[in-house]
Design a protein around this motif. Structure first.
Motif: not given
Ligand code: SF4
Ligand code: SF4
Length: 296
Positions: A69, A74-80, A96, A113-115, A117-118
């Motif tokens: 990551i 990262c926008t800390y959305c927690d999806i991942c 994360y 990941c919507p942005v 970041a991974i």
């Molecule tokens: S899905 Fe992407 S943006 Fe969201 S917490 Fe995980 S790394 Fe961050």
């Protein structure tokens, strides 16, 4: 012409597989036959101790990719973290993190990941090398401690051995296979001309030998049995011979237990060169194997 590939395996470690493979190399060398040695026991490679290779070429081996990551995106959305079925993603102090050991490399988090970041980062999990030894060319490898993908590394070792044999027009490849019946063993016997299963006359070793034989039979690779450390238990030896007879499996011969072999290993010497007591029996075994593969 494709080299004839002879693989030495055993159902468990400690049966003398490497002793026999290194002796095979010594014997072929004495006979003036060209061959490449492939040490496919990548989790516990030890052929180099006896053959003292001088490395000519060494390459890193890339295994699976692991997610990483970029915290700045990262926008800390927690999806991942919610999606990861392997519990590889955690959050600590608002950051994360991905545990590379737990990460299976499935790429789901990267896709989700919507942005963006991974990213998936390939991991160096070991090394393979081509070396000169006193008996001929050797391909060998070492997996990093705790690393997975040993089956793929075995495949790489065999692939490099075949490339070498084609380039140098070498007619034989002898492979020191891994012990057991797992993925690395399947990789080691895949496409082989012949598999020699080394047994020793102990109760557990016979059971393990049977599983190794079943694996070779399942993949339809011609195979035979070598009895190592013969003389230690006549009843168990008889059982191995009867098993071979009943299943129509060639019994390639036996190698008597001799303290000389143990002493030779301690001195880093190849058994067939140091112990005349076993050299003759081993010679008969190797002649039979060559006879079978030359006739195949
Ligand atoms: S899905 Fe992407 S943006 Fe969201 S917490 Fe995980 S790394 Fe961050
Ligand atoms: S790649 Fe798969 S296993 Fe690895 S962290 Fe992402 S979701 Fe989890």
């Amino acid at each position: 012409m494709k080299a004839k590939e002879m693989v030495i395996i055993s159902g468990k470690g400690g049966t003398g597989k490497t002793t026999i493979t290194s002796s095979f190399a010594y014997w072929l060398h004495k006979k003036g036959k060209g061959f490449v040695i492939a040490d496919a026991d990548v989790d516990a490679a030890d052929m180099h101790i006896l053959l003292e290779p001088e490395i000519k070429r060494e390459e890193e081996f890339i295994g699976k990719s692991v997610a990483e990551i970029d915290d700045s995106l990262c926008t800390y959305c927690d999806i991942c973290r919610q999606l990861c079925r392997f519990d590889a993603i955690s959050i600590a102090e608002d950051v994360y993190q991905i545990d590379p050991v737990k990460c299976d490399g499935c790429t789901l988090c990267e896709i989700a990941c919507p942005v963006n970041a991974i990213v998936m980062v390939p991991q160096i999990v070991g090394k393979w090398a081509i070396s000169n030894t006193k008996f001929g060319l050797m391909v060998h490898a070492k997996l990093n401690p705790g690393a997975e993908n040993s089956g793929n590394l075995v495949t790489m070792v065999k692939h490099q051995a075949h490339l070498l044999s084609e380039r140098e027009e070498i007619p034989y490849i002898i492979v020191d296979g891994p012990p057991g019946i797992g993925c690395p063993v399947i990789s080691s016997i895949s496409g082989a001309t012949f598999v020699a299963v080394v047994a020793e006359p102990s109760f557990s070793a016979i059971h393990d030998m049977e599983r190794a034989i079943e694996t070779a039979a399942h993949f339809r690779v011609p195979h035979g049995i070598i009895m190592n450390k013969a003389g230690l238990n006549k009843e168990n030896e008889k059982q191995v011979r009867e098993y071979a007879d009943k299943r129509g499996i060639p019994f390639l011969g036996e190698v008597p237990f001799d303290r000389c072999v143990v002493d030779a290993l301690v001195k880093k010497e190849v058994a067939a060169s140091a112990c005349s007591s076993v050299a003759e029996n081993l010679g008969h075994v190797f002649s039979k194997i060559i006879e079978v593969v030359d006739g195949s």
